[in-house]
Design a protein around this motif. Structure first.
Motif, mmCIF file in Angstrom:
data_model
loop_
_atom_site.group_PDB
_atom_site.id
_atom_site.type_symbol
_atom_site.label_atom_id
_atom_site.label_comp_id
_atom_site.label_asym_id
_atom_site.label_seq_id
_atom_site.Cartn_x
_atom_site.Cartn_y
_atom_site.Cartn_z
ATOM 1 N N ARG A 4 1.002 -1.286 0.012
ATOM 2 C CA ARG A 4 -0.023 -0.107 -0.012
ATOM 3 C C ARG A 4 0.870 1.149 0.112
ATOM 4 N N GLU A 5 1.858 1.209 0.681
ATOM 5 C CA GLU A 5 2.852 2.331 0.804
ATOM 6 C C GLU A 5 3.435 2.574 -0.585
ATOM 7 N N ILE A 6 4.058 1.631 -1.230
ATOM 8 C CA ILE A 6 4.418 1.614 -2.452
ATOM 9 C C ILE A 6 3.526 2.223 -3.600
ATOM 10 N N VAL A 7 2.205 1.730 -3.456
ATOM 11 C CA VAL A 7 1.305 2.370 -4.590
ATOM 12 C C VAL A 7 1.123 3.917 -4.279
ATOM 13 N N ALA A 8 1.088 4.150 -3.008
ATOM 14 C CA ALA A 8 0.760 5.778 -2.693
ATOM 15 C C ALA A 8 2.119 6.423 -3.050
ATOM 16 N N PHE A 9 3.434 5.785 -2.933
ATOM 17 C CA PHE A 9 4.470 6.654 -3.291
ATOM 18 C C PHE A 9 4.245 6.751 -4.711
ATOM 19 N N LEU A 10 4.144 5.771 -5.440
ATOM 20 C CA LEU A 10 3.869 5.996 -7.093
ATOM 21 C C LEU A 10 2.812 6.822 -7.572
ATOM 22 N N ALA A 11 1.893 6.700 -6.734
ATOM 23 C CA ALA A 11 0.802 7.873 -7.028
ATOM 24 C C ALA A 11 1.270 9.301 -6.954
ATOM 25 N N GLY A 12 1.834 9.493 -5.901
ATOM 26 C CA GLY A 12 2.371 10.663 -5.615
ATOM 27 C C GLY A 12 3.301 11.160 -6.610
ATOM 28 N N LEU A 13 4.258 10.088 -6.861
ATOM 29 C CA LEU A 13 5.295 10.387 -7.677
ATOM 30 C C LEU A 13 4.940 10.671 -9.319
ATOM 31 N N GLY A 91 7.511 15.827 -0.164
ATOM 32 C CA GLY A 91 6.881 14.598 -0.175
ATOM 33 C C GLY A 91 7.575 13.326 -0.614
ATOM 34 N N SER A 92 7.944 13.468 -1.903
ATOM 35 C CA SER A 92 8.576 12.207 -2.364
ATOM 36 C C SER A 92 9.853 11.705 -1.737
ATOM 37 N N VAL A 93 10.775 13.000 -1.242
ATOM 38 C CA VAL A 93 11.937 12.419 -0.394
ATOM 39 C C VAL A 93 11.404 11.738 0.981
ATOM 40 N N PHE A 94 10.321 12.508 1.576
ATOM 41 C CA PHE A 94 9.914 12.003 3.038
ATOM 42 C C PHE A 94 9.357 10.575 2.981
ATOM 43 N N ALA A 95 8.572 10.460 1.792
ATOM 44 C CA ALA A 95 7.940 9.080 1.658
ATOM 45 C C ALA A 95 8.847 8.021 1.413
ATOM 46 N N LEU A 96 9.893 8.415 0.510
ATOM 47 C CA LEU A 96 11.062 7.328 0.397
ATOM 48 C C LEU A 96 11.869 6.972 1.673
ATOM 49 N N VAL A 97 11.895 7.774 2.578
ATOM 50 C CA VAL A 97 12.527 7.689 3.851
ATOM 51 C C VAL A 97 11.808 7.002 4.689
ATOM 52 N N GLY A 98 10.445 7.081 4.814
ATOM 53 C CA GLY A 98 9.625 6.808 5.789
ATOM 54 C C GLY A 98 8.721 5.380 5.344
ATOM 55 N N MET A 99 9.127 5.022 4.334
ATOM 56 C CA MET A 99 8.449 3.692 3.826
ATOM 57 C C MET A 99 8.950 2.465 4.697
ATOM 58 N N LYS A 100 8.246 1.499 4.774
ATOM 59 C CA LYS A 100 8.718 0.250 5.746
ATOM 60 C C LYS A 100 9.617 -0.375 4.852
ATOM 61 N N CYS A 101 9.797 -0.327 3.594
ATOM 62 C CA CYS A 101 10.459 -1.305 2.888
ATOM 63 C C CYS A 101 11.844 -0.945 2.747
ATOM 64 N N THR A 102 11.968 0.436 2.995
ATOM 65 C CA THR A 102 13.517 1.091 3.132
ATOM 66 C C THR A 102 14.000 0.832 4.676
ATOM 67 N N LYS A 103 15.388 0.854 4.608
ATOM 68 C CA LYS A 103 16.239 0.661 5.613
ATOM 69 C C LYS A 103 16.716 1.948 6.457
ATOM 70 N N ILE A 104 16.094 2.801 6.194
ATOM 71 C CA ILE A 104 16.429 4.196 6.872
ATOM 72 C C ILE A 104 15.222 4.759 7.434
ATOM 73 N N THR A 115 6.270 9.308 7.109
ATOM 74 C CA THR A 115 5.489 8.719 6.072
ATOM 75 C C THR A 115 4.207 9.739 6.162
ATOM 76 N N CYS A 116 3.390 9.946 7.225
ATOM 77 C CA CYS A 116 2.533 10.840 7.516
ATOM 78 C C CYS A 116 2.671 12.176 7.107
ATOM 79 N N PHE A 117 4.053 12.771 7.517
ATOM 80 C CA PHE A 117 4.284 13.956 7.073
ATOM 81 C C PHE A 117 4.387 14.206 5.471
ATOM 82 N N ALA A 118 5.078 13.172 4.904
ATOM 83 C CA ALA A 118 4.990 12.919 3.297
ATOM 84 C C ALA A 118 3.715 13.102 2.790
ATOM 85 N N GLY A 119 2.809 12.364 3.384
ATOM 86 C CA GLY A 119 1.378 12.705 2.799
ATOM 87 C C GLY A 119 0.739 14.070 3.081
#
Length: 239
Positions: A4-13, A91-104, A115-119
């Motif tokens: 779901r986070e990946i879909v939201a990130f792609l939609a925002g991108l 928003g794209s930068v913060f979403a990339l940092v806050g996604m669960k699948c990333t290591k940072i 992730t909420c701040f990116a939203g």
């Protein structure tokens, strides 16, 4: 959750890309091409340039002469679209940092807040783009249907529809990302509850085993026989 986070990130991108495309486009409004012939020309304008083209394919563009001489709604639309692009980028930068699948990003609770701040950035970006396109479209339609307006009348350009689509995608992606805050908090609290139950269970089990071993040891261990040792000591002493 990650899907779901990946879909939201792609939609925002994708929404950010559409917003950038609408901002730099020169087809915010254009004249009708329905009655065009070989020698006919049409005019289309954007936030930054005025262009004229013909059926042969030749296009000539020139920038707006001065910022201070521009109409007020064009300047407002410029500021809103630039704000939409900046907010979408952050928003794209913060979403990339806050996604669960990333290591940072830190723990799950911190990543959920990022992730909420990116939203929120995506939502604000979408509303800025939506406001700019709607304001520009309202100006075009009001001039087109005004019988007292005698100057050149224009129609809605392709950039407006691209901007509306981009704003919808940004708002959709931002709303989905904001929902991850409650999920991250509930996930971290459930983990803490499981750890607390595990620790309390282990402590209670250890105390119960200690009590059981202590009672059994005291129960089965015979008391020392001091009389026998004293008798043997007395006998040996006299010998």
């Amino acid at each position: 959750m990650s899907a779901r986070e990946i879909v939201a990130f792609l939609a925002g991108l994708v929404g950010l890309g559409a917003t950038i495309g609408a901002t730099v486009s020169n087809e915010w409004k254009s004249t009708s091409r329905a009655s065009s012939v070989i020698t006919a020309t049409w005019v289309f304008q954007g936030l930054w340039m005025n262009c004229a083209g013909n059926a042969i394919g030749a296009v000539h563009c020139r920038q707006h002469h001065t910022i201070l001489n521009l109409e007020g709604y064009i300047q407002v639309c410029r500021g809103l679209m630039i704000s939409a692009v900046c907010l979408g980028f952050f928003g794209s930068v913060f979403a990339l940092v806050g996604m669960k699948c990333t290591k940072i990003g830190g723990t799950d609770q911190i990543k959920a807040r990022i992730t909420c701040f990116a939203g929120f950035n995506f939502i604000l970006s979408g509303f800025c783009s939506l406001t700019a396109c709607s304001l520009y479209a309202h100006r075009i339609t009001s001039e087109f249907f005004d019988p007292m307006f005698v100057a050149q009348k224009y129609e809605l350009g392709a950039a407006l529809f691209i901007g509306w689509a981009g704003s919808a995608l940004c708002i959709l992606g931002g709303v989905i990302l904001c929902l991850s805050l409650s999920d991250g908090i509930s996930r971290s609290s459930s983990r803490a509850d499981r750890k607390g139950h595990a620790y309390s269970g282990a402590a209670s089990l250890l105390s119960s085993r200690t009590k059981a071993n202590g009672h059994s040891t005291n129960y089965h261990r015979p008391p020392p026989n001091y009389s026998t040792s004293s008798r043997e000591f007395d006998k040996n002493a006299y010998v």
